[in-house]
Every structure is written in C-alpha cells, then in structure tokens.
Scaffold this motif. Structure first.
Motif, short mmCIF file in Angstrom:
data_model
loop_
_atom_site.label_atom_id
_atom_site.label_comp_id
_atom_site.label_asym_id
_atom_site.label_seq_id
_atom_site.Cartn_x
_atom_site.Cartn_y
_atom_site.Cartn_z
N GLY A 179 36.58 37.05 50.68
CA GLY A 179 37.51 36.36 51.55
C GLY A 179 37.27 36.83 52.98
O GLY A 179 36.18 37.31 53.31
N LYS A 218 41.16 33.76 43.44
CA LYS A 218 41.19 33.85 44.90
C LYS A 218 42.07 35.02 45.28
O LYS A 218 43.08 35.30 44.63
N THR A 239 44.14 37.15 48.52
CA THR A 239 44.75 37.03 49.84
C THR A 239 45.11 38.41 50.34
O THR A 239 45.76 39.19 49.62
#
Lengths: 117, 109
Positions: free
Chosen positions: B100, B3, B5
């Motif tokens: 994202g 993931k 960010t």
C-alpha cells in the motif's frame, strides 16, 4: 552471505531504446520477484519466478516487458522499446522455497532507477 | 490478498515509542501479517511477522488482537535512523507482496 544484487543502479535511456536490467538473487533462493515503483505511486508487483519458470506474471504491464531467468539463477528484465511511463525504480527480491507455515521473507535488492527521456 | 490500511504519516521524537496500526478487515484464516521497512534509495526490508497475539524481536514488537482484523507495529525508543516508510502486508507462502502507501515515519531530534 551476499544479498540480492541488481545492475545497473541507474540507467538513463531515450524513448524507443532498449534496456536490460539484471538481478542476482541470494544463492539457493528458488523464488525471484520483480517489482517496480513508478514516480509517486506504490510499489507494484510485476512477476514471480520459481526457479526458471514464470509462476505469476500478472503484473507485467504489456508486451514491451520481457523477463527471463536462465537456469534458475539470475534474472533479466528487458524493456523494448522503452516509453516515458516506464521510468521508475525496479526492485528485485528473492525468497526460499515455501514449505508451509509462515511465509518466508522476501529479500530485496537496492533497485535499478530507470529514467526514460 | 487482503487490502491493508495504515496512516500515511507519523511524527515522533527520538527516544519515544512509536505505534503504527494497520487494519486488514478481510484477512484470510491462513494469512500472516508482515511488516517491511524502507529507507530512501533502498529496497524494502523485512522487520517482523506474526499470525496472532504478540511477536517480539530485536527491533520491534507486533501486536495482533484475537480477531486479527488489525495489527500494531511497535518501535521502542526510536532514533533518527528509524525514519523510513513502514509497510504492513498480509499474505501466505510465497505470495507476491501487495504494497500500500505505507506509513512515512519521521523522527525528530
């Protein structure tokens, strides 16, 4: 060299109708992907073809969606019957066969904007 | 797939250098870091890719520290046409791309 093309660019249909989206990848690209962006959300993966075979269809939302890639060339994504929540932009991408090392970039088409009313 | 960010948005002025940092704490040993750019009404477009240290091409530079838990996309002397959404992704081979929210860069005159 022609890029990834998608047809139609826009489609407006009523709930319950059927729509078929088409993607023509870059010639020679064995990998073909479908993604979609629903309003206000992130781009989400739908499925991945390697030639005519479905490599990964984990992102397909439900059985109203059917993707095909006849002869390993162009691909179609059919939505039947369409629901309101299917509205969004559907992107197609293609890439070369992976041979190890750095991943190949995915070339995206301009997308098909689908509106279900 | 790791993931990522990144900041939701950034503002800049024409001619400035813009640095967008992305964190990917769970990056796997074999993963590469790739950045895509997306203009309104278009599909994402590949900008740059790297594994470690620094990569530079005609449009951007990518800085990756030794621990690879983050990366920074650097756009030198941005112009109005650089206004777009920038996505940081990590992966390998022909993996599906996991997008994202991206960083929405707005360049002002």
């Amino acid at each position: 060299e022609a890029g990834v093309t998608q047809f139609p660019s826009h489609s407006v249909i009523e709930k319950g109708q059927t729509v078929t989206l088409r993607c023509d990848p870059i010639s020679g690209h064995d990998n073909l992907y479908w993604y979609r962006r629903v309003m206000g959300k992130e781009i989400k993966f739908l499925l991945h073809f390697v030639k005519e075979s479905k490599q990964d269809e984990s992102g397909m939302p439900n059985n109203r969606f059917l993707a095909e890639r006849t002869g390993g060339t162009y691909s179609t994504l059919k939505v039947q019957p369409a629901e309101l929540e299917d509205s969004g932009v559907y992107f197609c991408a293609s890439s070369l066969t992976y041979g190890g090392g750095a991943p190949y970039e995915q070339y995206f088409g301009p997308g098909t904007r689908l509106t279900v009313t | 797939l790791a993931k990522t960010t990144q900041p939701i948005s950034m503002d800049s002025y024409e001619g400035q250098e813009v640095n967008i940092t992305c964190s990917h704490n769970n990056i796997a040993t074999n993963d590469y870091i790739t950045w895509y750019q997306q203009f309104p009404s278009q599909g994402p477009r590949f900008i740059i890719q790297g594994y470690k240290t620094k990569v530079t091409n005609e449009v951007a530079s990518l800085f990756i520290p030794a621990d690879r838990k983050s990366s920074t996309l650097s756009l030198p002397r941005v112009s109005l046409s650089d206004t777009a959404v920038y996505y940081c992704l990590v992966g390998l081979g022909t993996d599906k791309l996991i997008f994202g929210t991206g960083t929405r860069l707005q360049v002002f005159p």
